[in-house]
Design a protein around this motif. Structure first.
Motif, PDB file in Angstrom:
ATOM      1  N   THR A  51     107.447 121.761  42.970  1.00  0.00           N
ATOM      2  CA  THR A  51     106.727 122.066  44.199  1.00  0.00           C
ATOM      3  C   THR A  51     106.008 120.821  44.659  1.00  0.00           C
ATOM      4  O   THR A  51     105.533 120.033  43.839  1.00  0.00           O
ATOM      5  N   SER A  52     105.979 120.601  45.983  1.00  0.00           N
ATOM      6  CA  SER A  52     105.320 119.410  46.518  1.00  0.00           C
ATOM      7  C   SER A  52     104.018 119.758  47.227  1.00  0.00           C
ATOM      8  O   SER A  52     103.471 118.945  47.961  1.00  0.00           O
ATOM      9  N   SER A  53     103.513 120.981  46.987  1.00  0.00           N
ATOM     10  CA  SER A  53     102.309 121.421  47.701  1.00  0.00           C
ATOM     11  C   SER A  53     101.075 120.640  47.294  1.00  0.00           C
ATOM     12  O   SER A  53     100.074 120.646  48.007  1.00  0.00           O
ATOM     13  N   THR A  54     101.146 119.973  46.145  1.00  0.00           N
ATOM     14  CA  THR A  54      99.967 119.248  45.655  1.00  0.00           C
ATOM     15  C   THR A  54     100.124 117.735  45.739  1.00  0.00           C
ATOM     16  O   THR A  54      99.296 117.008  45.220  1.00  0.00           O
ATOM     17  N   GLY A  55     101.171 117.244  46.360  1.00  0.00           N
ATOM     18  CA  GLY A  55     101.360 115.799  46.459  1.00  0.00           C
ATOM     19  C   GLY A  55     102.817 115.452  46.651  1.00  0.00           C
ATOM     20  O   GLY A  55     103.659 116.320  46.903  1.00  0.00           O
ATOM     21  N   HIS A  56     103.134 114.170  46.540  1.00  0.00           N
ATOM     22  CA  HIS A  56     104.514 113.715  46.700  1.00  0.00           C
ATOM     23  C   HIS A  56     105.370 114.203  45.537  1.00  0.00           C
ATOM     24  O   HIS A  56     104.888 114.412  44.417  1.00  0.00           O
ATOM     25  N   ASP A  57     106.672 114.335  45.797  1.00  0.00           N
ATOM     26  CA  ASP A  57     107.575 114.755  44.732  1.00  0.00           C
ATOM     27  C   ASP A  57     107.637 113.711  43.624  1.00  0.00           C
ATOM     28  O   ASP A  57     107.726 114.059  42.445  1.00  0.00           O
ATOM     29  N   LEU A  58     107.600 112.447  44.002  1.00  0.00           N
ATOM     30  CA  LEU A  58     107.626 111.368  43.012  1.00  0.00           C
ATOM     31  C   LEU A  58     106.891 110.165  43.575  1.00  0.00           C
ATOM     32  O   LEU A  58     107.110 109.786  44.725  1.00  0.00           O
ATOM     33  N   GLU A  59     106.025 109.597  42.752  1.00  0.00           N
ATOM     34  CA  GLU A  59     105.295 108.384  43.134  1.00  0.00           C
ATOM     35  C   GLU A  59     105.425 107.363  42.018  1.00  0.00           C
ATOM     36  O   GLU A  59     105.117 107.655  40.864  1.00  0.00           O
ATOM     37  N   LEU A  60     105.895 106.173  42.360  1.00  0.00           N
ATOM     38  CA  LEU A  60     106.029 105.074  41.415  1.00  0.00           C
ATOM     39  C   LEU A  60     105.126 103.922  41.851  1.00  0.00           C
ATOM     40  O   LEU A  60     104.932 103.702  43.047  1.00  0.00           O
TER      41      LEU A  60
END
Length: 224
Positions: free
Chosen positions: A114-123
């Motif tokens: 789920t992306s409701s709390t932020g980005h799907d992936l952050e590098l």
């Protein structure tokens, strides 16, 4: 919607996250396959309504990132979330190769299901450079839910009205999508094409619906 696969503690090396997500994905897929094999014969007249209400039994031997407080979950939702996990795993695989320019980055955030709390992936790398990914599995060339616009907003590329969001954000931005949806995004004629363009950086080989990673770039170079 709550998480089915919980976010990892960050920061975490890409390889560790890759392994953890594969374990979670494979567990969910195997549970779903067992459920399908054990289904009784469903009458044709009620096949759709009963299939929509089929639940997958989640066994006790689950990996640590699969939620521990559920004993069953919707079959349809597990199918959708497994597809998203497959895209995410492909994105991590691509980011690990030198040609991506991200092979020295580590994971600072990930929301696998789920992306409701932020980005799907952050590098990020040690210098603070960031790469953000929005992941989806739209299985067609249409976009009735305006997924493209919503993901570009999440990445900070455009405003809610579809116009350019001031100066282009720093770092790199990516959409991770199905090959069908990539066909739509790589076409022209949509309003958003006035502001953004896509560079294909990865395309999975073989099966229909394979993963495509598109880097999002401004239509015009950023102002100096």
């Amino acid at each position: 919607m709550s998480h089915l696969v919980t976010p990892p503690k960050s920061p975490i090396p890409r390889a560790d996250l890759h392994a953890e997500l594969e374990l979670a994905h494979n567990y969910l897929a195997e549970c779903a396959k067992r459920t399908l094999q054990s289904l009784p014969e469903i009458p044709v007249r009620s096949w759709g309504s009963q299939m929509k209400r089929t639940y997958v039994q989640l066994t006790a031997d689950r990996p640590k990132h699969v939620v521990q407080d559920r004993h069953e979950h919707s079959l349809t939702e597990i199918m959708n979330q497994c597809a998203t996990l497959e895209r995410l795993i492909d994105a991590l695989t691509w980011a690990s190769i030198r040609a991506s320019g991200l092979d020295h980055y580590y994971v600072t955030a990930c929301n696998p299901t789920t992306s409701s709390t932020g980005h799907d992936l952050e590098l990020r790398d040690e210098a603070g450079n960031v790469a953000l990914f929005e992941v989806s599995d739209v299985a067609s060339t249409s976009d009735g839910n305006q997924k493209e616009r919503k993901d570009l907003q999440s990445l900070g590329c455009i405003n809610k009205d579809g116009t350019l969001n001031g100066d282009w954000p720093t770092g790199r931005r990516f959409l991770v999508v199905s090959s069908e949806f990539a066909e739509r995004l790589e076409g022209l004629g949509r309003a958003v094409c006035k502001y953004v363009r896509y560079t294909e950086v990865f395309r999975g080989a073989g099966a229909q619906g394979g993963t495509v990673v598109l880097e999002v770039k401004p239509r015009e170079p950023p102002r100096p």
